[in-house]
Design a protein around this motif. Structure first.
Motif, short mmCIF file in Angstrom:
data_model
loop_
_atom_site.label_atom_id
_atom_site.label_comp_id
_atom_site.label_asym_id
_atom_site.label_seq_id
_atom_site.Cartn_x
_atom_site.Cartn_y
_atom_site.Cartn_z
N GLU A 1 0.82 -1.21 0.00
CA GLU A 1 0.00 0.00 0.00
C GLU A 1 0.86 1.26 0.00
OE1 GLU A 1 -2.92 -0.08 3.06
OE2 GLU A 1 -3.83 -1.95 2.39
N LEU A 2 1.98 1.24 0.74
CA LEU A 2 2.84 2.41 0.77
C LEU A 2 3.45 2.68 -0.60
CD1 LEU A 2 4.25 4.67 2.27
CD2 LEU A 2 6.04 3.05 2.96
N ALA A 3 3.83 1.64 -1.31
CA ALA A 3 4.40 1.82 -2.66
C ALA A 3 3.36 2.40 -3.61
CB ALA A 3 4.92 0.49 -3.19
N VAL A 4 2.13 1.89 -3.54
CA VAL A 4 1.06 2.41 -4.39
C VAL A 4 0.82 3.88 -4.09
CG1 VAL A 4 -1.40 2.25 -4.89
CG2 VAL A 4 -0.03 0.16 -4.68
N ARG A 5 0.79 4.23 -2.81
CA ARG A 5 0.56 5.63 -2.41
C ARG A 5 1.66 6.54 -2.96
NH1 ARG A 5 -1.33 8.90 2.12
NH2 ARG A 5 0.16 10.59 2.42
N GLU A 6 2.92 6.12 -2.80
CA GLU A 6 4.03 6.96 -3.25
C GLU A 6 4.00 7.16 -4.76
OE1 GLU A 6 6.23 8.67 -1.48
OE2 GLU A 6 5.08 8.02 0.26
N LEU A 7 3.71 6.11 -5.49
CA LEU A 7 3.72 6.21 -6.95
C LEU A 7 2.58 7.08 -7.46
CD1 LEU A 7 4.72 2.57 -7.94
CD2 LEU A 7 6.14 4.63 -7.97
N ILE A 8 1.42 6.98 -6.83
CA ILE A 8 0.30 7.84 -7.24
C ILE A 8 0.63 9.30 -6.93
CG2 ILE A 8 -2.09 8.45 -6.72
CD1 ILE A 8 -2.70 5.48 -6.46
N ALA A 9 1.20 9.56 -5.76
CA ALA A 9 1.58 10.93 -5.42
C ALA A 9 2.59 11.47 -6.42
CB ALA A 9 2.14 10.98 -4.00
N ASN A 10 3.58 10.64 -6.78
CA ASN A 10 4.58 11.08 -7.77
C ASN A 10 3.96 11.38 -9.11
OD1 ASN A 10 6.72 10.92 -6.01
ND2 ASN A 10 7.38 8.89 -6.66
#
Length: 488
Positions: free
Chosen positions: A301-310
């Motif tokens: 979930e953290l990886a998905v969040r970071e990539l969407i924010a980027n």
């Protein structure tokens, strides 16, 4: 109610523009001239002149006397007008480059029809029509190439005007601003108390350049304010296509779509809901423990969040007709944003990101939506290693950047390319932590037991042969070999 408000707004706009003593470089009055090519040239000239004059929009208005600005009405009906067999608006859009937002509106004033063409300012390059760029010199339409000094000035404006300071909506009352922007989310994310008076709220929004005073009275909502806190992004024509689009597919291809949704709210106010929605669509894996079964998401979930924010932060807002997108497949998730990456995709781990939209990125970091500069991609790689997933890939396509997360795959199912890429990113992650890749660390990354360390040595050699990693100390004993990325 929306239609009434729109008519009231148009009436106010027309009366305000009529009040100028003469036509301006971003304002033209017509009576009944409806020649399609002439309109197209005016779109180019007025859009470029709006940028030159620092205006968010330009206007071409039919039904107003050019002499005294009185209301004379017009017989021009854009909705039924055509160029050959093609609808006028469609033809104008096709002949204009780059694509900009413009729209026709009709309002009745004193029993007469007035047509307003609202034209977005040029953003990053002069707007051309049918291959030619135009500009207004006083109240005259001219070819831009014939006025070299003005052309140079226009390009300097493009180079120095960031997306965030552009105007998404003009001449809004305080009440309209508070209706159009989710100010409660702004104060909540900022950790501030909402002022009791509307004027205090507006001043706080102004402090972060979400709104700015309008010369004609009231407020202008900036691109920064609208893209982050809009209650409805579709209310802003220049930003509507920048809403995040989420698509879920039945399989591992794009043949069958199971769900599709386009974001409604601004990035900051809608981010928590966006992440929750994406995570609800991600498949789960069932883990069987000694006594219990539990489900874990297929992707961290953290990886998905970071990539969407980027994807939201680093997109190129100057590209029209495209926006950020999340695509969820049965065995991978792809996150795409407009704009080619500004740095080599192989250097995402160690190189601080260069943002096209630094003000937006800075505010989102302050609001806690994204991580500190440069740490996001590191976290993505770390999370995929922790989940023992195939390494994520970053791709530069035509005018887009795409990052792919892959579902779990046994080491035996990974091909040579998968292993080499995972080995390289592991070396990068170790290097930024002031450490080096070893046979032991790579075994832990792949979940390989010590008795199979010979196989891991082969994987390391594959990455060395591919020139992606290199020995940290040439000539070290074999059992003490350490490796760093090729660029270290």
């Amino acid at each position: 109610m929306q239609k009434l408000r729109s008519q009231e707004y148009l009436l106010s706009l027309v009366n305000e523009l009529r009040g100028f003593p003469e036509e301006l470089e971003w304002l033209e009055f017509k009576h009944n001239n409806e020649d399609p090519s002439e309109i197209g040239e005016y779109i180019s000239a007025l859009s470029n002149s709006a940028a030159y004059c620092g205006k968010a929009f330009a206007y071409l208005i039919w039904g107003i006397s050019n002499a005294d600005h009185s209301i004379v009405g017009t017989t021009f009906r854009p909705a039924s007008s055509k160029k050959g067999a093609e609808e006028l608006e469609s033809w104008l859009l096709r002949m204009t480059s780059p694509k900009i937002n413009f729209s026709f509106s009709t309002v009745e004033i004193l029993g007469r029809t007035v047509v307003v063409l609202t034209i977005e300012r040029a953003q990053n390059t002069p707007v051309s029509f049918s291959g030619s760029e135009f500009i207004r010199i006083g109240s005259n339409k001219k070819k831009l190439k014939d006025f070299s000094e003005r052309e140079r000035t226009l390009w300097r404006i493009f180079d120095t005007t960031p997306f965030e300071v552009g105007i998404a909506s003009e001449r809004q009352t305080t009440a309209q601003v508070l209706s159009s922007l989710d100010y409660k989310s702004y104060f909540d994310l900022s950790g501030l108390v909402v002022p009791e008076q509307n004027e205090g709220i507006a001043k706080a929004l102004e402090g972060d350049n979400l709104i700015v005073p309008c010369d004609a009275g009231g407020w202008n909502i900036t691109n920064l304010g609208a893209i982050l806190f809009a209650t409805r992004l579709e209310d802003y024509p220049s930003l509507a296509r920048k809403a995040m689009r989420v698509i879920s597919y039945a399989g591992n291809d794009r043949v069958e779509t199971t769900r599709e949704q386009i974001g409604l709210r601004g990035y900051a106010s809608g981010f928590k809901g966006l992440i929750s929605y994406v995570n609800s669509l991600i498949p789960s894996n069932e883990i069987i423990g000694q006594a219990l079964r539990r489900k874990v998401p297929m992707f961290p979930e953290l990886a998905v969040r970071e990539l969407i924010a980027n994807a939201l932060i680093h997109q190129d807002f100057s590209l029209h007709g495209t926006g950020p997108m999340v695509e969820i497949f049965s065995k991978r998730i792809e996150i795409t944003n407009p704009g080619s990456p500004l740095i080599d995709t192989n250097r995402f781990v160690d190189t601080p990101p260069r943002s096209r939209n630094e003000t937006l990125a800075s505010l989102l970091r302050r609001l806690g939506v994204c991580e500190e500069r440069g740490s996001g991609w590191d976290k993505v790689v770390w999370e995929t290693e922790n989940y023992q997933l195939p390494a994520p890939t970053a791709e530069s396509t035509d005018h887009h950047t795409r990052v792919v997360l892959y579902a779990h795959k046994a080491l035996s199912e990974m091909d040579k390319g998968d292993r080499i890429h995972a080995c390289y990113l592991h070396a990068c992650l170790k290097h930024v932590s002031r450490d080096q890749l070893t046979n032991s660390s790579l075994r832990a990354r792949f979940g390989v037991e010590e008795r199979n360390k010979a196989a891991v040595s082969r994987y390391i050699k594959e990455a060395v042969d591919a020139d992606l990693i290199k020995p940290y100390e040439v000539g070290a004993a074999r059992n003490q070999m350490r490796y760093v990325p090729f660029w270290a």
